[in-house]
Design an enzyme around this catalytic site. Structure first.
Site, PDB file in Angstrom:
ATOM      1  N   THR A  17       0.798  -1.223   0.000  1.00 34.84           N
ATOM      2  CA  THR A  17       0.000   0.000   0.000  1.00 34.84           C
ATOM      3  C   THR A  17       0.833   1.277   0.000  1.00 34.84           C
ATOM      4  OG1 THR A  17      -0.187  -0.171   2.408  1.00 34.84           O
ATOM      5  CG2 THR A  17      -1.980  -1.106   1.095  1.00 34.84           C
ATOM      6  N   GLY A  18       2.152   1.164   0.093  1.00 40.57           N
ATOM      7  CA  GLY A  18       3.009   2.341  -0.049  1.00 40.57           C
ATOM      8  C   GLY A  18       3.142   2.742  -1.506  1.00 40.57           C
ATOM      9  N   HIS A  19       3.791   3.872  -1.754  1.00 38.33           N
ATOM     10  CA  HIS A  19       3.898   4.381  -3.130  1.00 38.33           C
ATOM     11  C   HIS A  19       4.623   3.398  -4.037  1.00 38.33           C
ATOM     12  CE1 HIS A  19       4.399   7.084  -6.498  1.00 38.33           C
ATOM     13  NE2 HIS A  19       5.707   6.893  -6.453  1.00 38.33           N
ATOM     14  N   GLN A  20       5.802   2.937  -3.623  1.00 35.59           N
ATOM     15  CA  GLN A  20       6.553   1.998  -4.453  1.00 35.59           C
ATOM     16  C   GLN A  20       5.808   0.674  -4.583  1.00 35.59           C
ATOM     17  OE1 GLN A  20       9.313   2.614  -6.213  1.00 35.59           O
ATOM     18  NE2 GLN A  20       9.270   4.730  -5.505  1.00 35.59           N
ATOM     19  N   LYS A  43      -3.350  -1.604   7.658  1.00 32.58           N
ATOM     20  CA  LYS A  43      -4.418  -1.501   6.663  1.00 32.58           C
ATOM     21  C   LYS A  43      -5.072  -2.853   6.382  1.00 32.58           C
ATOM     22  CE  LYS A  43      -2.501   2.637   4.539  1.00 32.58           C
ATOM     23  NZ  LYS A  43      -2.108   3.338   3.288  1.00 32.58           N
ATOM     24  N   ILE A 106      13.516  -5.895  -2.215  1.00 31.37           N
ATOM     25  CA  ILE A 106      13.889  -4.800  -3.108  1.00 31.37           C
ATOM     26  C   ILE A 106      14.552  -3.661  -2.347  1.00 31.37           C
ATOM     27  CG2 ILE A 106      13.005  -3.159  -4.824  1.00 31.37           C
ATOM     28  CD1 ILE A 106      12.764  -6.135  -5.585  1.00 31.37           C
ATOM     29  N   THR A 107      14.217  -3.486  -1.101  1.00 28.95           N
ATOM     30  CA  THR A 107      14.619  -2.333  -0.296  1.00 28.95           C
ATOM     31  C   THR A 107      16.125  -2.074  -0.318  1.00 28.95           C
ATOM     32  OG1 THR A 107      12.784  -2.825   1.178  1.00 28.95           O
ATOM     33  CG2 THR A 107      14.442  -1.278   1.982  1.00 28.95           C
ATOM     34  N   TYR A 175      19.021  -4.871 -17.061  1.00 25.07           N
ATOM     35  CA  TYR A 175      18.114  -4.460 -18.138  1.00 25.07           C
ATOM     36  C   TYR A 175      18.864  -4.310 -19.458  1.00 25.07           C
ATOM     37  CZ  TYR A 175      16.011  -2.805 -13.743  1.00 25.07           C
ATOM     38  OH  TYR A 175      15.575  -2.693 -12.453  1.00 25.07           O
ATOM     39  N   GLU A 223      30.686  -6.656 -10.483  1.00 27.52           N
ATOM     40  CA  GLU A 223      31.185  -5.294 -10.323  1.00 27.52           C
ATOM     41  C   GLU A 223      32.303  -5.311  -9.285  1.00 27.52           C
ATOM     42  OE1 GLU A 223      27.771  -3.054  -9.077  1.00 27.52           O
ATOM     43  OE2 GLU A 223      27.848  -3.802  -7.023  1.00 27.52           O
ATOM     44  N   HIS A 261      26.633   1.023  -5.303  1.00 30.36           N
ATOM     45  CA  HIS A 261      26.198   0.032  -4.333  1.00 30.36           C
ATOM     46  C   HIS A 261      27.088   0.041  -3.094  1.00 30.36           C
ATOM     47  CE1 HIS A 261      24.332  -2.395  -7.842  1.00 30.36           C
ATOM     48  NE2 HIS A 261      23.460  -1.558  -7.332  1.00 30.36           N
TER      49      HIS A 261
END
Length: 306
Positions: A17-20, A43, A106-107, A175, A223, A261
């Protein structure tokens, strides 16, 4: 044999329910992912509608108060975590203890001690974690009758099903290489994450792709910083029967400077792109100097398999 997760597996979203969470849940639904619930204790009981998100029709997703409640009601097999860093440890622990077997975190910005805690807990419980600080995991559908699973923020529609596996520390380079090799296609694309401690290492991703009969070759994107690439190279030399092609980001990175990173830093002269390239090439893994060159090498390798 299932590569990471079955087609059409039920998935919950912690922090939906957060933006992301809202933004990427809508995108995951449109990609065909079987999102069966959200989790937010404040919620609980809410029904959230995502317009035209599932086969062009509105999708309504129920919000549960806990992962245990969500799993009991839906049979969820995976969770995607979109919660702020200070709540991430508790969120992942809750998912592990609820019996969720695949957790994609993901955080970004989770304290290393918190990541160490939940990664160690997951190992003891037999749970696979992807991330943290990663773009997620995407598997391509194994048949025309099913849907693959898109967990996280990896854009849908770049690639179709094919013989390649991809594992990467970098989201953007994930990507890019997907795009470079889009005409060939993938079985799965896994963003391992760029933090010093992650749930699925490059080596562990290679193990999964090696065991998958549908994956014929693997693109590995590393990397600077740490020794994950060297560890993967050592394991591949002893166990990998499928070709691996690599790209290492950071050949021009100055020592002591963090490059994006948390784990991307050369310290004490160790962890350089040159060191990693030499370790990989020493066991027969060809390394591209640019993403485009790595893609060209992969095409050569695949041509040699035919």
């Amino acid at each position: 044999m299932v590569l990471f997760i079955e087609d059409d597996a039920p998935v919950i979203v912690q922090g939906m329910t957060g933006h992301q969470g809202m933004t990427h849940t809508a995108r995951m639904l449109k990609a065909g992912t079987n999102i069966v619930g959200g989790v937010n204790a404040r919620k609980a009981g809410l029904d959230v509608t995502f317009p035209a998100a599932r086969n062009g029709e509105d999708a309504t997703v129920h919000v549960y108060g806990s992962c245990a409640e969500a799993r009991e009601a839906t049979g969820a097999e995976a969770s995607v975590v979109f919660v702020p860093p200070r709540f991430a440890r508790d969120a992942v622990v809750e998912a592990v203890e609820a019996g969720i077997k695949l957790i994609v975190v993901i955080t970004e910005g989770i304290p290393v001690a918190d990541s160490a805690y939940f990664v160690e807990l997951a190992l003891r419980k037999g749970v696979r974690i992807v991330g943290p600080n990663c773009p997620g995991l995407m598997t391509l559908a194994s048949s025309e009758e099913t849907h693959g699973v898109n967990l996280g923020i990896i854009p849908d529609g770049i690639v179709g099903r094919g013989p390649l596996g991809l594992v990467s520390k970098s989201g953007t380079l994930t990507y890019q290489l997907m795009g470079e090799l889009s005409d060939i296609g993938f079985t799965a694309c896994l963003g391992a994450g760029g933090d010093p401690i992650v749930g699925t290492t490059l080596l562990e991703a290679l193990q999964a792709f090696e065991a998958d009969p549908n994956t014929k070759a693997v693109m590995m994107i590393g990397e600077i910083g740490g020794s994950a690439e060297q560890d993967a190279a050592q394991w591949a030399a002893e166990h990998m029967t499928k070709p691996v092609v690599a790209y290492i980001a950071g050949f021009t990175a100055p020592e002591g400077k963090q490059m994006g990173h948390a784990g991307a830093i050369v310290s004490g002269g160790k962890g350089t792109a040159k060191d990693k390239k030499e370790a990989l090439e020493a066991v027969g893994i060809r390394v591209g100097r640019t993403p485009g060159q790595a893609a060209d090498i992969m095409r050569e390798v695949l041509a040699g398999l035919q």
